[in-house]
Design a protein around this motif. Structure first.
Motif, PDB file in Angstrom:
ATOM      1  N   GLY A  97       0.817  -1.202   0.000  1.00 26.14           N
ATOM      2  CA  GLY A  97       0.000   0.000   0.000  1.00 26.14           C
ATOM      3  C   GLY A  97       0.853   1.256   0.000  1.00 26.14           C
ATOM      4  O   GLY A  97       1.790   1.379   0.781  1.00 26.14           O
ATOM      5  N   ASP A 126      -3.729   3.082  -5.355  1.00 30.96           N
ATOM      6  CA  ASP A 126      -3.075   2.664  -4.112  1.00 30.96           C
ATOM      7  C   ASP A 126      -1.552   2.745  -4.279  1.00 30.96           C
ATOM      8  O   ASP A 126      -0.840   1.773  -4.097  1.00 30.96           O
ATOM      9  N   PRO A 137      -9.923  -3.105  -2.391  1.00 32.74           N
ATOM     10  CA  PRO A 137      -8.780  -4.005  -2.586  1.00 32.74           C
ATOM     11  C   PRO A 137      -8.947  -5.004  -3.721  1.00 32.74           C
ATOM     12  O   PRO A 137      -7.974  -5.615  -4.160  1.00 32.74           O
ATOM     13  N   ARG A 140      -6.772  -4.507  -7.124  1.00 31.33           N
ATOM     14  CA  ARG A 140      -5.370  -4.899  -7.295  1.00 31.33           C
ATOM     15  C   ARG A 140      -5.194  -6.223  -8.058  1.00 31.33           C
ATOM     16  O   ARG A 140      -4.417  -6.275  -9.009  1.00 31.33           O
ATOM     17  N   ASN A 173      -0.215  -5.269   1.026  1.00 27.03           N
ATOM     18  CA  ASN A 173      -1.415  -5.253   0.184  1.00 27.03           C
ATOM     19  C   ASN A 173      -1.200  -6.064  -1.081  1.00 27.03           C
ATOM     20  O   ASN A 173      -2.131  -6.677  -1.616  1.00 27.03           O
ATOM     21  N   ALA A 177      -3.218  -9.256  -2.730  1.00 24.09           N
ATOM     22  CA  ALA A 177      -3.610  -9.310  -4.141  1.00 24.09           C
ATOM     23  C   ALA A 177      -3.168 -10.605  -4.795  1.00 24.09           C
ATOM     24  O   ALA A 177      -3.911 -11.219  -5.570  1.00 24.09           O
TER      25      ALA A 177
END
Length: 342
Positions: A97, A126, A137, A140, A173, A177
């Motif tokens: 992130g 992001d 999210p 991603r 993050n 993903a």
């Protein structure tokens, strides 16, 4: 001819034969060959109805490298150098992130030296310059899949890539993903009770700072969590939202997984992240617990410029040697992807 001379001749012929075999290629040589230099290209990746994604692609080359700027870093690459090698495996990288495609440039370089094509993308919405979509999210893994499609179908050297050997590496993050792209189906409704119980944790304080009192009402699309069957192995470091994969959320992740945990991670503390992922995976991952490491130690060693701009992600108060760790981690990533993407 003396016995000593004959022996020396036999040794010379043996190593000469081995050198020739390495040049023409042993059965698995394309999978294990190292290359002296790395080429680099920037690319624009189609992103549906939105502006194109900015991507970077590293790959083996014989072209001489030069010092080239990449955001706050300097990398030794040959910009636009001709690619070398055939049926090369592909690794896609998903940054954390607020990061960027440069966040793991040292890992991309190491993999490219080892014979991989490596592609990383700025995750629109992001990145360090734009976090307007951070509460979505599911965007991603979609962007990661579009990056794979671009490399396989539109990149100028697509014919050099083996579509059967694709792996992914993700941090924080990006780790989330990558797990989704590999088949994970998180339950974001678990965030509210988690934050009720752990209000001081980073995720929960960040949500409060953003004025978000609940994520239960997030408009999650019906097709948000789409698996990309092209991905055959994943490496995940300090995955975000790990606790959202409970109740079978990772049952469909059946590809090999290499999982990394920083033993001193104070931003995504154990056992709600890495351990939650380990426990939810249907097959045991290759687990690496890094003593003394903090959350941001998975990022590339900082340049002086970045250390001045963002000391929180660069300073290791416990004296952890990030540069040495990355040499070891990158070697483990190369070994993992070579062994799993055959």
């Amino acid at each position: 001819m003396s016995r000593k001379a004959r022996s020396a001749g036999m040794i010379f012929r043996f190593w000469s034969h081995m050198a020739i075999m390495l040049i023409i290629g042993l059965p698995d040589a394309a999978h294990t060959q190292d290359y002296p230099f790395v080429g680099f290209q920037e690319a624009s990746v189609p992103n549906g109805n939105e502006p194109a994604l900015h991507a970077g692609i590293w790959y083996p080359t014989l072209a001489r490298p030069q010092e080239t700027s990449l955001e706050t870093f300097t990398q030794e690459v040959a910009p636009g150098g001709a690619i070398v090698g055939q049926t090369l495996p592909l690794i896609v990288i998903s940054h954390g992130g607020g990061g960027s495609l440069a966040s793991h440039y040292d890992t991309a370089l190491a993999l490219a030296h080892a014979g991989f094509v490596v592609a990383a993308v700025d995750h629109a919405g992001d990145t360090f310059g734009d976090q307007r979509q951070v509460l979505k999210p599911w965007r991603r893994p979609q962007q990661l899949s579009r990056l794979i499609t671009f490399v396989l179908e539109a990149w100028q050297d697509r014919d050099r890539v083996d579509p059967r050997r694709i792996g992914a590496f993700g941090f924080s993050n990006g780790g989330f993903a990558v797990l989704v792209a590999a088949g994970g189906k998180p339950d974001l409704a678990l965030i509210d009770p988690y934050c009720h119980d752990h209000p001081a944790h980073d995720l929960c304080s960040a949500l409060r700072s953003a004025g978000v009192s609940s994520v239960a009402a997030l408009p999650v699309p019906s097709d948000a969590w789409r698996q990309d069957d092209r991905i055959k192995a994943v490496a995940v470091a300090a995955p975000a939202f790990g606790f959202t994969f409970s109740a079978g959320g990772l049952n469909h992740v059946t590809v090999p997984v290499q999982l990394w945990r920083a033993a001193d991670d104070r931003h995504q503390p154990d056992p709600w992240y890495d351990e939650a992922v380990r426990a939810a995976l249907p097959l045991p991952p290759e687990l690496h617990v890094v003593a003394g490491a903090g959350h941001y130690d998975f990022l590339a060693p900082c340049s002086a410029a970045l250390a001045k701009l963002a000391p929180i992600i660069c300073i290791d108060p416990n004296g952890f040697d990030r540069a040495e760790f990355h040499r070891l981690m990158n070697a483990q990533l190369i070994h993992f992807f070579r062994s799993k993407l055959k």
